[in-house]
Design an enzyme around this catalytic site. Structure first.
Site, short mmCIF file in Angstrom:
data_model
loop_
_atom_site.label_atom_id
_atom_site.label_comp_id
_atom_site.label_asym_id
_atom_site.label_seq_id
_atom_site.Cartn_x
_atom_site.Cartn_y
_atom_site.Cartn_z
N HIS A 245 0.87 -1.19 0.00
CA HIS A 245 0.00 0.00 0.00
C HIS A 245 0.90 1.23 0.00
O HIS A 245 1.01 1.94 1.00
CB HIS A 245 -0.87 -0.06 1.27
CG HIS A 245 -2.01 0.91 1.28
ND1 HIS A 245 -2.65 1.27 2.45
CD2 HIS A 245 -2.64 1.58 0.29
CE1 HIS A 245 -3.63 2.13 2.18
NE2 HIS A 245 -3.63 2.34 0.87
N SER A 267 -4.46 4.79 5.14
CA SER A 267 -5.44 5.57 4.40
C SER A 267 -5.65 6.91 5.10
O SER A 267 -5.65 6.99 6.32
CB SER A 267 -6.78 4.82 4.34
OG SER A 267 -6.63 3.66 3.57
N CYS A 269 -3.68 9.45 5.19
CA CYS A 269 -2.49 10.04 5.81
C CYS A 269 -1.57 10.69 4.79
O CYS A 269 -0.41 10.99 5.08
CB CYS A 269 -1.75 9.00 6.63
SG CYS A 269 -2.68 8.47 8.10
N THR A 272 -1.48 10.33 -1.55
CA THR A 272 -1.79 11.00 -2.82
C THR A 272 -1.16 12.40 -2.85
O THR A 272 -0.65 12.84 -3.88
CB THR A 272 -3.31 11.05 -3.03
OG1 THR A 272 -3.79 9.71 -3.05
CG2 THR A 272 -3.67 11.72 -4.34
N ASN A 273 -1.16 13.09 -1.70
CA ASN A 273 -0.54 14.42 -1.62
C ASN A 273 0.95 14.37 -1.91
O ASN A 273 1.48 15.14 -2.70
CB ASN A 273 -0.74 15.01 -0.23
CG ASN A 273 -2.14 15.56 -0.04
OD1 ASN A 273 -2.44 16.65 -0.48
ND2 ASN A 273 -2.99 14.78 0.56
N ASP A 292 -0.96 4.94 -4.68
CA ASP A 292 -1.65 4.09 -3.70
C ASP A 292 -1.04 2.69 -3.55
O ASP A 292 -0.98 2.17 -2.46
CB ASP A 292 -3.13 3.97 -4.08
CG ASP A 292 -4.00 3.43 -2.94
OD1 ASP A 292 -3.89 3.97 -1.82
OD2 ASP A 292 -4.75 2.47 -3.16
N ARG A 386 -15.24 10.61 -3.97
CA ARG A 386 -14.03 10.25 -4.71
C ARG A 386 -14.03 10.75 -6.15
O ARG A 386 -15.08 10.95 -6.74
CB ARG A 386 -13.90 8.72 -4.77
CG ARG A 386 -13.79 8.04 -3.44
CD ARG A 386 -12.36 7.76 -3.10
NE ARG A 386 -12.21 7.31 -1.72
CZ ARG A 386 -11.06 6.86 -1.23
NH1 ARG A 386 -10.00 6.79 -2.01
NH2 ARG A 386 -10.96 6.48 0.02
P1 GTP Z 1 -5.87 6.45 0.58
O1 GTP Z 1 -5.90 6.94 -0.81
O2 GTP Z 1 -7.23 6.31 1.22
O3 GTP Z 1 -5.05 5.21 0.79
O4 GTP Z 1 -5.17 7.58 1.50
P2 GTP Z 1 -3.97 8.60 1.19
O5 GTP Z 1 -2.77 8.16 1.98
O6 GTP Z 1 -3.77 8.87 -0.23
O7 GTP Z 1 -4.51 9.85 1.95
P3 GTP Z 1 -5.09 11.17 1.39
O8 GTP Z 1 -4.14 11.84 0.43
O9 GTP Z 1 -6.47 11.00 0.93
O10 GTP Z 1 -5.07 11.94 2.81
C1 GTP Z 1 -5.03 13.24 2.80
C2 GTP Z 1 -5.18 13.77 4.19
O11 GTP Z 1 -3.90 13.98 4.76
C3 GTP Z 1 -5.84 15.11 4.09
O12 GTP Z 1 -6.59 15.38 5.23
C4 GTP Z 1 -4.63 16.03 3.97
O13 GTP Z 1 -4.94 17.34 4.33
C5 GTP Z 1 -3.65 15.38 4.92
N1 GTP Z 1 -2.25 15.65 4.58
C6 GTP Z 1 -1.56 15.22 3.51
N2 GTP Z 1 -0.28 15.66 3.54
C7 GTP Z 1 -0.17 16.37 4.68
C8 GTP Z 1 0.93 17.06 5.30
O14 GTP Z 1 2.05 17.10 4.81
N3 GTP Z 1 0.67 17.68 6.48
C9 GTP Z 1 -0.56 17.64 7.07
N4 GTP Z 1 -0.73 18.27 8.23
N5 GTP Z 1 -1.60 17.01 6.52
C10 GTP Z 1 -1.41 16.38 5.34
MN MN Z 2 -4.80 8.19 -1.95
MN MN Z 3 -5.30 3.36 -0.22
#
Ligand code: GTP
Ligand code: MN
Ligand code: MN
Length: 605
Positions: A245, A267, A269, A272-273, A292, A386
């Site tokens: 993952h 998930s 956390c 994707t960012n 992912d 989504r």
């Molecule tokens: P799945 O796709 O469900 O596996 O999750 P993911 O890991 O891709 O998480 P996703 O990108 O959907 O999670 C985004 C969440 O993390 C949002 O609430 C963002 O605001 C937060 N986030 C992402 N990067 C950061 C960061 O560097 N700092 C903070 N404080 N929050 C972050």
């Molecule tokens: Mn994601």
């Molecule tokens: Mn995921």
């Protein structure tokens, strides 16, 4: 009516499809060829049926909007099963039922379940079609929504059948919404059977059966079901592979030196960012291979190579904004499908973060009229709404996504979770086994928002808790076997990060684009050109070795971010031991050794 089964030359596949036709008795069978004409026709059918609404083509060309049944909005872990022959092979973290019993139960529900519907037969490749690390699956579904999404998320079409040949192997993946139609009965926009939802993996036979739910996480079987649950099993059998993952990103320095990094966060956390971020450090560039899932394999050169088995993003919409992830927004400007977001009066979509203010008027994800100033903005989009978007439309897609079918060499693996306390911004593991301990103890803290005690740790080993297709202790052991399979010096370096440390309720680290500063240190560690401070938990950057140029942050905050609280870590060791005790005799001895050594180092401080 059966139209084009002759396209399937694979004997096993043909027999399997015929068996499902006999059991489910669909009105029509459609083998997908992956053509544009075909997907256009499927989208039109979905529009006629009320499942899809075409968004304003001037704002979002070739984009579609859909609302699920309000009870069918997320993955259902309580209904997810690993049906291995022996219960201990599913392990303490998975639901289990004896496979023949489960099949009996499912087949009773599947009998005649596609009456009045079209059965789509979808040949798909996870990973570049024909690639060394890629694998083939065939999904059968009675949902046009699934067919349309699968065509974005995986490589679908006749070339997959060609790769499969007459005797090739594939993962059979069955899906039905279990909503047969009587003659003359009108279909509804989101058929599903909420009481009979089962998402079942059979690890011994590599099969998947998912019924009752239409929601993507339960129905797009290439993703979590195949690319994680079944692929973890296949990877262990194969011996030199991993299915994780994890995001996969490329990062290029101003001098043009490139590194590939994978990262596992639970998930929500921030995978994707991070995978498509715009670096705040001038001259540095991040490009995305995947956001992912990563499939990795030891190559002949002894190094670990990674591919993204998917071809699209199935991302959480709320919070995706111009500030947090502009590249995700660009990716879904065309050819995308939006599920459970709000619909604007001009035929566009909205969710929190897309613009500062919600639109004056809109329709909520439940189909209700909404007015700004009167109604609650929380009603607009579902928190798990989504977008399904084509990775080829991403402005920062890594060239290797298209040009390196056999994967990119991985320099570093990162683990992380949401930790408000204790865990520093970044540290490097002492070696591979210590890195495996870090992965096995990935956790997030309960916050005031969630039930349970504040500060209680929720473990999510390797961010794989809902996705590991076999006993997680055996999965730890598989990870631990890698130094014995190659020159350990050639394995990726393992790191742990935490963007979420807080003080007085506020994040200490700015995160997002500024995470490039942490990635830079990681790259420099891989190249051996920067030092580190040895601590009981691993190697941390010295404050002056983090590139903080142009960042408005004081040294005191940096010190807090890099502080290792040995006392708190000793308590953490106890929590890890307690959590890991559920694995009993299967728990790998090397991890006990790692935990003991960590404890010793902490006590010596
Ligand atoms: P799945 O796709 O469900 O596996 O999750 P993911 O890991 O891709 O998480 P996703 O990108 O959907 O999670 C985004 C969440 O993390 C949002 O609430 C963002 O605001 C937060 N986030 C992402 N990067 C950061 C960061 O560097 N700092 C903070 N404080 N929050 C972050
Ligand atoms: Mn994601
Ligand atoms: Mn995921």
């Amino acid at each position: 009516m059966v139209n084009d089964l002759s396209l399937i030359k694979n004997k096993k596949a043909l027999a399997w499809v015929k068996e499902q036709i006999a059991l489910c008795t669909p009105d029509k069978v459609h083998v997908m060829d992956g053509s544009i004409e075909e997907i256009n026709a499927i989208n039109e059918l979905l529009i006629q049926n009320g499942t899809f609404l075409r968004l304003n083509p001037e704002k979002r060309p070739n984009c579609f909007y859909t609302r699920t049944n309000p009870g069918d909005t997320a993955r259902v872990e309580a209904a997810t099963f690993i049906c291995s022959k022996k219960q201990e092979d599913a392990g303490p973290t998975n639901n289990w039922m004896e496979p023949t019993q489960m099949k009996k139960k499912l087949h009773a529900l599947m009998k005649g379940c596609m009456k009045g519907r079209t059965m789509y037969v979808i040949p798909f490749s996870m990973g570049p079609t024909g690639g060394k690390i890629s694998r083939v699956g065939i999904e059968i579904t009675d949902s046009g929504f699934v067919a349309a999404n699968m065509r974005i998320m995986t490589r679908v079409g006749l070339d997959v059948l060609k790769v499969l040949g007459t005797d090739g192997d594939f993962v059979p993946a069955f899906h039905s919404v279990i909503s047969p139609l009587e003659p003359g009965q009108k279909d509804i926009p989101w058929p599903c059977d909420l009481k009979n939802r089962y998402i079942v993996q059979f690890p011994d036979t590599h099969e998947i059966i998912s019924i009752g739910s239409g929601y993507g996480g339960n129905s797009l079987l290439g993703k979590k079901c195949f690319a994680l649950r079944i692929a973890t099993v296949l990877s262990r059998e194969e011996g030199r592979s991993l299915a994780e993952h994890m995001l996969v990103l490329g990062i290029t320095s101003p001098e043009g030196k490139k590194h590939y990094i994978t990262a596992a966060f639970p998930s929500a956390c921030g995978k994707t960012n991070l995978a498509m971020m715009n670096c705040s450090l001038p001259g540095w560039k991040v490009t995305v291979v995947g956001d992912d899932i990563a499939w990795m394999k030891l190559n002949k050169d002894g190094r670990l190579y990674a591919i993204n088995p998917e071809s699209g993003f199935f991302g959480v919409a709320p919070g995706t904004s111009e500030e947090s992830n502009p590249n995700a927004l660009r990716t879904c400007e065309k050819d995308a499908i939006f599920t459970n977001v709000a619909l604007t009066t001009d035929g566009d979509v909205w969710w929190k973060g897309l613009t500062d203010q919600p639109p004056a008027n809109a329709i909520t994800w439940k189909g209700k009229k909404w007015t700004r100033g009167i109604d609650d903005p929380k009603e607009l989009a579902h928190p798990n709404s989504r977008f399904t978007a084509d990775i080829s439309n991403c402005p920062v897609v890594d060239p290797a996504y298209h040009n390196a079918p056999d994967g990119v060499p991985v320099d570093a693996i990162i683990f992380g979770g949401r930790r408000e306390t204790i865990v520093p911004l970044v540290f490097q593991s002492r070696d591979w086994n210590h890195g495996v301990l870090l992965g096995s103890s990935v956790a997030s803290e309960r916050t005031a928002a969630a039930e349970g005690k504040m500060g209680e740790l929720r473990f999510d080993p390797f961010a794989m808790l809902p996705f590991c297709g076999y006993n997680m202790a055996d999965y730890f052991a598989h990870w631990l076997s890698f130094p014995g399979k190659t020159d350990p010096a050639k394995l990726p370096k393992i790191f742990h990060v935490n963007w979420f440390r807080k003080e007085n309720g506020k994040f200490l680290w700015p995160g997002y684009g500024d995470n490039s500063r942490v990635l830079k240190w990681i790259c420099e560690r891989c190249d051996g050109v920067v030092g580190a401070v040895e601590t009981p938990i691993g190697y941390l950057p010295a404050a002056q070795d983090l590139d903080l140029s142009g960042l408005d942050i004081d040294m005191e905050t940096i010190k807090k971010l890099l502080y290792v609280d040995c006392k708190a870590y000793l308590q953490e060791v106890e929590k890890i031991r307690k959590y890991h005790s559920m694995f009993g005799s299967k728990y790998p001895k090397q991890l006990t050794v790692e935990l003991d050594n960590l404890e010793k180092r902490l006590k010596q401080q």
